[in-house]
Design an enzyme around this catalytic site. Structure first.
Site, PDB file in Angstrom:
ATOM      1  N   GLU A  73       0.829  -1.212   0.000  1.00 42.37           N
ATOM      2  CA  GLU A  73       0.000   0.000   0.000  1.00 42.37           C
ATOM      3  C   GLU A  73       0.863   1.262   0.000  1.00 42.37           C
ATOM      4  OE1 GLU A  73      -4.208  -1.155   1.738  1.00 42.37           O
ATOM      5  OE2 GLU A  73      -2.733  -1.265   3.342  1.00 42.37           O
ATOM      6  N   TYR A 115     -11.249  17.963  19.694  1.00 44.70           N
ATOM      7  CA  TYR A 115      -9.988  17.340  19.301  1.00 44.70           C
ATOM      8  C   TYR A 115     -10.071  16.666  17.945  1.00 44.70           C
ATOM      9  CZ  TYR A 115      -7.447  18.809  23.290  1.00 44.70           C
ATOM     10  OH  TYR A 115      -6.802  19.606  24.182  1.00 44.70           O
TER      11      TYR A 115
HETATM   12 ZN   LIG Z   1      -5.264  -1.243   4.079  1.00 44.97          ZN
END
Ligand SMILES: [Zn+2]
Length: 206
Positions: A73, A115
């Site tokens: 990835e 936040y």
């Molecule tokens: Zn992934």
């Protein structure tokens, strides 16, 4: 921070995310920008069991130059790090609640807490579904990352950046917690931060 220190920090933050269930098995990957290239978690590695010396190193042209083979990835990270000069690190998780939201038709995390707004921002674009590892998603992520610090990959999970590795990990945790709150409150008509309150947060802390 020296490369050796970044490697040690990646090992310890990866282990911390894993120990607290933000990643399971070999899911999730993390990258860090260096002056001479990038560190990347290796393919099929578990965030819980990283070894500093085996973390993948890529040069500034994204060629693999050291350590184990990088995650498949890698292009998720390249899209963010190319699109955002302010990004020093990128975290991609399959964390449960953010991934659950990525499976909804209306994949939105509303501005419930300050936040979330401060760490993730006003927008959390949804990237259409692509098969994991399909490099065709890189242009879509690159375009979205120019305007947002984080994206949700449909039916897959979140990708988020930060100025430093610690910032990116903190932001990934905040995103997951915000997703959990959003699912808990989904049918309860919660009070959201108003657009003026969101503007105030972004003007003060953004
Ligand atoms: Zn992934």
């Amino acid at each position: 921070m020296r490369e050796e220190d970044q490697r040690q920090l990646l090992v310890s933050l990866g282990a911390s995310l894993f120990a607290r269930g933000f990643s399971v098995g070999s899911a999730g990957n993390i990258s860090v920008r260096l002056p001479d290239g990038y560190l990347m978690t290796p393919t099929n590695s578990s965030l819980g069991r990283l070894e500093a010396a085996r973390i993948s190193k890529l040069d500034l042209e994204w060629r693999h130059v050291g350590g184990d083979k990088p995650t498949k990835e890698v292009f998720l990270h390249r899209a963010f790090l190319d699109a955002r000069p302010d990004a020093g690190a990128v975290v991609h998780l399959h964390s449960t609640h953010a991934t659950a939201i990525s499976c909804l038709e209306e994949a939105v995390i509303p501005p419930l807490t300050p936040y979330f707004v401060m760490r993730v921002g006003r927008r959390l674009p949804l990237i259409p579904y692509y098969r994991p590892g399909d490099a065709a998603m890189e242009p879509a992520i690159h375009a979205a990352a120019r305007e947002a610090k984080a994206v949700l990959l449909a039916n897959h999970g979140p990708v988020i950046c930060g100025p430093t590795l610690t910032d990116a990990v903190n932001a990934a945790e905040e995103l997951e917690e915000a997703a959990r709150l959003a699912l808990m409150l989904r049918s309860l008509n919660p009070r959201l931060l108003t657009p003026a309150q969101v503007d105030d947060l972004l003007n003060t802390f953004g």
